[in-house]
Design a protein around this motif. Sequence first.
Motif, PDB file in Angstrom:
ATOM      1  N   SER A   2       0.850  -1.185   0.000  1.00 48.98           N
ATOM      2  CA  SER A   2       0.000   0.000   0.000  1.00 48.98           C
ATOM      3  C   SER A   2       0.885   1.233   0.000  1.00 48.98           C
ATOM      4  O   SER A   2       2.063   1.184   0.339  1.00 48.98           O
ATOM      5  CB  SER A   2      -0.907  -0.001   1.228  1.00 48.98           C
ATOM      6  OG  SER A   2      -0.178   0.404   2.352  1.00 48.98           O
ATOM      7  N   GLN A   3       0.268   2.363  -0.330  1.00 52.46           N
ATOM      8  CA  GLN A   3       1.057   3.579  -0.370  1.00 52.46           C
ATOM      9  C   GLN A   3       1.456   4.044   1.013  1.00 52.46           C
ATOM     10  O   GLN A   3       2.312   4.899   1.157  1.00 52.46           O
ATOM     11  CB  GLN A   3       0.305   4.669  -1.116  1.00 52.46           C
ATOM     12  CG  GLN A   3      -0.970   5.088  -0.423  1.00 52.46           C
ATOM     13  CD  GLN A   3      -1.774   6.019  -1.275  1.00 52.46           C
ATOM     14  OE1 GLN A   3      -1.784   5.921  -2.480  1.00 52.46           O
ATOM     15  NE2 GLN A   3      -2.470   6.924  -0.653  1.00 52.46           N
ATOM     16  N   ARG A  25       5.443  -3.006 -12.093  1.00 55.29           N
ATOM     17  CA  ARG A  25       5.183  -3.811 -10.901  1.00 55.29           C
ATOM     18  C   ARG A  25       4.716  -2.915  -9.749  1.00 55.29           C
ATOM     19  O   ARG A  25       3.741  -3.205  -9.061  1.00 55.29           O
ATOM     20  CB  ARG A  25       6.438  -4.571 -10.506  1.00 55.29           C
ATOM     21  CG  ARG A  25       6.216  -5.441  -9.278  1.00 55.29           C
ATOM     22  CD  ARG A  25       7.454  -6.167  -8.834  1.00 55.29           C
ATOM     23  NE  ARG A  25       8.064  -6.900  -9.929  1.00 55.29           N
ATOM     24  CZ  ARG A  25       9.365  -7.142 -10.015  1.00 55.29           C
ATOM     25  NH1 ARG A  25      10.197  -6.718  -9.094  1.00 55.29           N
ATOM     26  NH2 ARG A  25       9.867  -7.818 -11.020  1.00 55.29           N
ATOM     27  N   ARG A  26       5.409  -1.802  -9.553  1.00 53.79           N
ATOM     28  CA  ARG A  26       5.109  -0.956  -8.396  1.00 53.79           C
ATOM     29  C   ARG A  26       3.835  -0.148  -8.573  1.00 53.79           C
ATOM     30  O   ARG A  26       3.069   0.008  -7.624  1.00 53.79           O
ATOM     31  CB  ARG A  26       6.317  -0.066  -8.101  1.00 53.79           C
ATOM     32  CG  ARG A  26       7.500  -0.899  -7.626  1.00 53.79           C
ATOM     33  CD  ARG A  26       8.771  -0.123  -7.500  1.00 53.79           C
ATOM     34  NE  ARG A  26       9.878  -1.024  -7.158  1.00 53.79           N
ATOM     35  CZ  ARG A  26      11.108  -0.638  -6.949  1.00 53.79           C
ATOM     36  NH1 ARG A  26      11.430   0.650  -7.045  1.00 53.79           N
ATOM     37  NH2 ARG A  26      12.045  -1.519  -6.663  1.00 53.79           N
ATOM     38  N   VAL A  27       3.567   0.376  -9.762  1.00 54.08           N
ATOM     39  CA  VAL A  27       2.342   1.144  -9.943  1.00 54.08           C
ATOM     40  C   VAL A  27       1.122   0.233  -9.817  1.00 54.08           C
ATOM     41  O   VAL A  27       0.110   0.609  -9.229  1.00 54.08           O
ATOM     42  CB  VAL A  27       2.337   1.942 -11.276  1.00 54.08           C
ATOM     43  CG1 VAL A  27       2.108   1.055 -12.491  1.00 54.08           C
ATOM     44  CG2 VAL A  27       1.296   3.059 -11.236  1.00 54.08           C
ATOM     45  N   GLY A  55      11.188  16.894  -7.943  1.00 54.25           N
ATOM     46  CA  GLY A  55      11.666  16.411  -6.656  1.00 54.25           C
ATOM     47  C   GLY A  55      10.798  15.341  -6.038  1.00 54.25           C
ATOM     48  O   GLY A  55       9.702  15.039  -6.507  1.00 54.25           O
ATOM     49  N   GLU A  56      11.328  14.763  -4.968  1.00 54.28           N
ATOM     50  CA  GLU A  56      10.658  13.651  -4.300  1.00 54.28           C
ATOM     51  C   GLU A  56       9.249  13.991  -3.845  1.00 54.28           C
ATOM     52  O   GLU A  56       8.332  13.198  -4.041  1.00 54.28           O
ATOM     53  CB  GLU A  56      11.475  13.186  -3.097  1.00 54.28           C
ATOM     54  CG  GLU A  56      12.677  12.378  -3.464  1.00 54.28           C
ATOM     55  CD  GLU A  56      13.419  11.863  -2.243  1.00 54.28           C
ATOM     56  OE1 GLU A  56      12.820  11.730  -1.160  1.00 54.28           O
ATOM     57  OE2 GLU A  56      14.626  11.591  -2.385  1.00 54.28           O
ATOM     58  N   ALA A  57       9.061  15.143  -3.228  1.00 51.81           N
ATOM     59  CA  ALA A  57       7.740  15.488  -2.696  1.00 51.81           C
ATOM     60  C   ALA A  57       6.713  15.606  -3.817  1.00 51.81           C
ATOM     61  O   ALA A  57       5.596  15.094  -3.698  1.00 51.81           O
ATOM     62  CB  ALA A  57       7.813  16.779  -1.892  1.00 51.81           C
ATOM     63  N   GLY A  58       7.081  16.267  -4.899  1.00 53.15           N
ATOM     64  CA  GLY A  58       6.151  16.421  -6.010  1.00 53.15           C
ATOM     65  C   GLY A  58       5.840  15.105  -6.689  1.00 53.15           C
ATOM     66  O   GLY A  58       4.685  14.826  -7.032  1.00 53.15           O
ATOM     67  N   PHE A  62       2.188  13.186  -6.841  1.00 53.65           N
ATOM     68  CA  PHE A  62       1.623  12.793  -8.131  1.00 53.65           C
ATOM     69  C   PHE A  62       1.246  11.311  -8.121  1.00 53.65           C
ATOM     70  O   PHE A  62       0.127  10.938  -8.488  1.00 53.65           O
ATOM     71  CB  PHE A  62       2.622  13.080  -9.261  1.00 53.65           C
ATOM     72  CG  PHE A  62       2.144  12.611 -10.588  1.00 53.65           C
ATOM     73  CD1 PHE A  62       1.267  13.377 -11.343  1.00 53.65           C
ATOM     74  CD2 PHE A  62       2.549  11.379 -11.096  1.00 53.65           C
ATOM     75  CE1 PHE A  62       0.800  12.935 -12.576  1.00 53.65           C
ATOM     76  CE2 PHE A  62       2.092  10.935 -12.323  1.00 53.65           C
ATOM     77  CZ  PHE A  62       1.212  11.706 -13.065  1.00 53.65           C
ATOM     78  N   TYR A  63       2.158  10.453  -7.684  1.00 52.70           N
ATOM     79  CA  TYR A  63       1.869   9.015  -7.695  1.00 52.70           C
ATOM     80  C   TYR A  63       0.864   8.613  -6.625  1.00 52.70           C
ATOM     81  O   TYR A  63       0.085   7.684  -6.830  1.00 52.70           O
ATOM     82  CB  TYR A  63       3.154   8.197  -7.605  1.00 52.70           C
ATOM     83  CG  TYR A  63       3.856   8.132  -8.931  1.00 52.70           C
ATOM     84  CD1 TYR A  63       3.200   7.683 -10.078  1.00 52.70           C
ATOM     85  CD2 TYR A  63       5.174   8.545  -9.063  1.00 52.70           C
ATOM     86  CE1 TYR A  63       3.835   7.642 -11.304  1.00 52.70           C
ATOM     87  CE2 TYR A  63       5.818   8.501 -10.293  1.00 52.70           C
ATOM     88  CZ  TYR A  63       5.140   8.046 -11.410  1.00 52.70           C
ATOM     89  OH  TYR A  63       5.762   8.008 -12.629  1.00 52.70           O
ATOM     90  N   ALA A  64       0.842   9.294  -5.502  1.00 49.87           N
ATOM     91  CA  ALA A  64      -0.176   8.994  -4.491  1.00 49.87           C
ATOM     92  C   ALA A  64      -1.570   9.233  -5.059  1.00 49.87           C
ATOM     93  O   ALA A  64      -2.485   8.417  -4.869  1.00 49.87           O
ATOM     94  CB  ALA A  64       0.050   9.836  -3.237  1.00 49.87           C
TER      95      ALA A  64
END
Length: 123
Positions: A2-3, A25-27, A55-58, A62-64
């Motif tokens: 899970s996220q 696999r991960r998505v 960057g990581e936060a953005g 986006f992926y969340a």
Amino acid sequence: MSQNTPSEHTDVAREPEDLSRLFLRRVNAGDVDGLVALYESDAVLATPDGGEVRGEAGIRAFYAALVASAPRFAPGEQHPALRVGDLALTSTRLPGGAGATAEVARQQPDGTWRWILDRPNVL
């Protein structure tokens, strides 16, 4: 995963072409941490609306949002990476003629690869 679960990523990209396989696999697993781990900390990701996240936060945000809708992605036709030094251009033709991806990966000091630029759909 899970996220919200911290992920342990023992499966890393040993070749630039591995990044697409790991992405799928991960998505499809909803693994946001795993998706973020495919990118360098200052990477840039193009968004479908013509914008970009940096960057990581953005990239994490986006992926969340993306995995919240539980999408299913199918593999496309991956092209061999074009390499020069520690950089590689990766690309995949999306299934059903839906376009293609284009990414730039950089080899890390430990020999693994991570994306630094990602345009998920160039058409």
